[in-house]
Write an enzyme that holds these catalytic residues in place. Structure first.
Site, PDB file in Angstrom:
ATOM      1  N   LYS A  14       0.829  -1.210   0.000  1.00  0.00           N
ATOM      2  CA  LYS A  14       0.000   0.000   0.000  1.00  0.00           C
ATOM      3  C   LYS A  14       0.862   1.258   0.000  1.00  0.00           C
ATOM      4  CE  LYS A  14      -4.518  -1.201   1.921  1.00  0.00           C
ATOM      5  NZ  LYS A  14      -5.539  -0.829   2.935  1.00  0.00           N
ATOM      6  N   ASP A  69      -9.040   2.492   4.102  1.00  0.00           N
ATOM      7  CA  ASP A  69      -9.699   1.235   4.431  1.00  0.00           C
ATOM      8  C   ASP A  69     -10.401   0.803   3.154  1.00  0.00           C
ATOM      9  OD1 ASP A  69     -10.031  -0.606   6.705  1.00  0.00           O
ATOM     10  OD2 ASP A  69     -12.154  -0.390   6.236  1.00  0.00           O
ATOM     11  N   GLY A 159      -3.690  -8.583  -2.744  1.00  0.00           N
ATOM     12  CA  GLY A 159      -5.087  -8.783  -2.360  1.00  0.00           C
ATOM     13  C   GLY A 159      -5.881  -9.512  -3.437  1.00  0.00           C
TER      14      GLY A 159
END
EC number: 3.6.1.66
Length: 205
Positions: A14, A69, A159
C-alpha cells in the site's frame, strides 16, 4: 519544498502504491510508512475504520496522516466481503486464502452476475499543533467497478487484484488488475480516485 505525510499502514504494498499515486499529482508530498502501534479497527464501515487508523497515526507521529480502508464489494453477495475483505477466510490475514474462498463461494455464479467493485475510503487527519485535538478530519471514497474472474490471472498487485477485471476494457483483451502494470493501476484504481477527491484539501496543508 517537500512535505511528509504518513500513511497509516504497515503494508509495504500500500505504501508503494500510494507513493506512485501521490507522485503523479503532488510530487511535493513525500509518503512515509507508519511504524507505530496498530489500533483496533472496530468500525462498522470503511469510513469509521479509516478514521480510526488516521487518528492513531497522526497522534503517534504528529504529522498529517492518510489512512485507507478498502475491500472488494460483490453485488450478488450484498456488498460482501466489504470491510471484512482482509480477513474473509479467517482471523489471520491470508490474501490467497481470501481470494480462493471468494471464488469458491461464487463458483456457480456466471456473468453477468459477477459484478463487483473495489472500494477505497481515505481519511485525512491533520493534528492541531500543541494540542491532542485535530485541526482537520475528512473522508472521501473511490469506487472501481468491474467483475470477478473465475480464476486468478497475473502476478502483479496484491489482495484480490488477480481476480478483479475492471470495466472499460476492450472485449476479448480484458485483463485482471494482477496483469496490469503498477503505473496503470496507480492511474485508474479506487485509491487513485479517492486521492484525487482529496486534492483541494491537500493543497491547504
Amino acid at each position: 519544498m517537500t512535505q511528509q505525510i504518513v500513511l497509516a499502514t504497515h503494508n509495504p504494498h500500500k505504501v508503494a502504491e500510494f507513493a506512485r499515486i501521490v507522485a503523479a499529482t503532488r510530487p511535493d508530498l513525500h509518503v512515509i510508512g507508519y511504524d507505530g502501534p496498530e489500533p483496533v479497527e472496530d468500525g462498522v464501515n470503511f469510513a469509521e475504520n479509516a478514521l480510526i487508523k488516521a487518528r492513531a497515526a497522526a497522534r503517534h507521529t504528529g504529522l498529517a496522516a492518510l489512512a485507507d480502508d478498502s475491500g472488494v464489494a460483490v453485488a450478488v453477495m450484498g456488498g460482501a466481503p466489504g470491510i471484512f475483505s482482509a480477513y474473509w477466510a479467517g482471523h489471520k490475514k491470508d490474501a490467497v486464502a481470501n481470494m480462493h474462498l471468494l471464488l469458491d463461494q461464487l463458483s456457480d455464479i456466471a456473468d453477468p452476475h459477477r459484478k463487483a467493485s473495489f472500494v477505497s475510503t481515505i481519511a485525512l487527519v491533520v493534528p492541531e499543533k500543541g494540542s491532542t485535538a485535530f485541526a482537520m478530519e475528512h473522508v472521501v471514497e473511490g469506487r472501481w467497478h468491474g467483475r470477478l474472474a473465475t480464476e486468478p490471472r497475473g502476478d502483479g498487485g496484491f489482495g484480490y487484484d488477480p481476480i478483479f477485471i475492471p470495466d472499460g476494457q476492450e472485449p476479448g483483451a480484458e485483463r485482471t488488475v494482477g496483469e496490469w502494470s503498477p503505473e496503470e493501476k496507480a492511474a485508474a484504481s479506487h485509491r487513485a480516485q479517492a486521492f484525487i477527491a482529496l486534492g483541494p484539501l491537500l493543497s491547504a496543508l
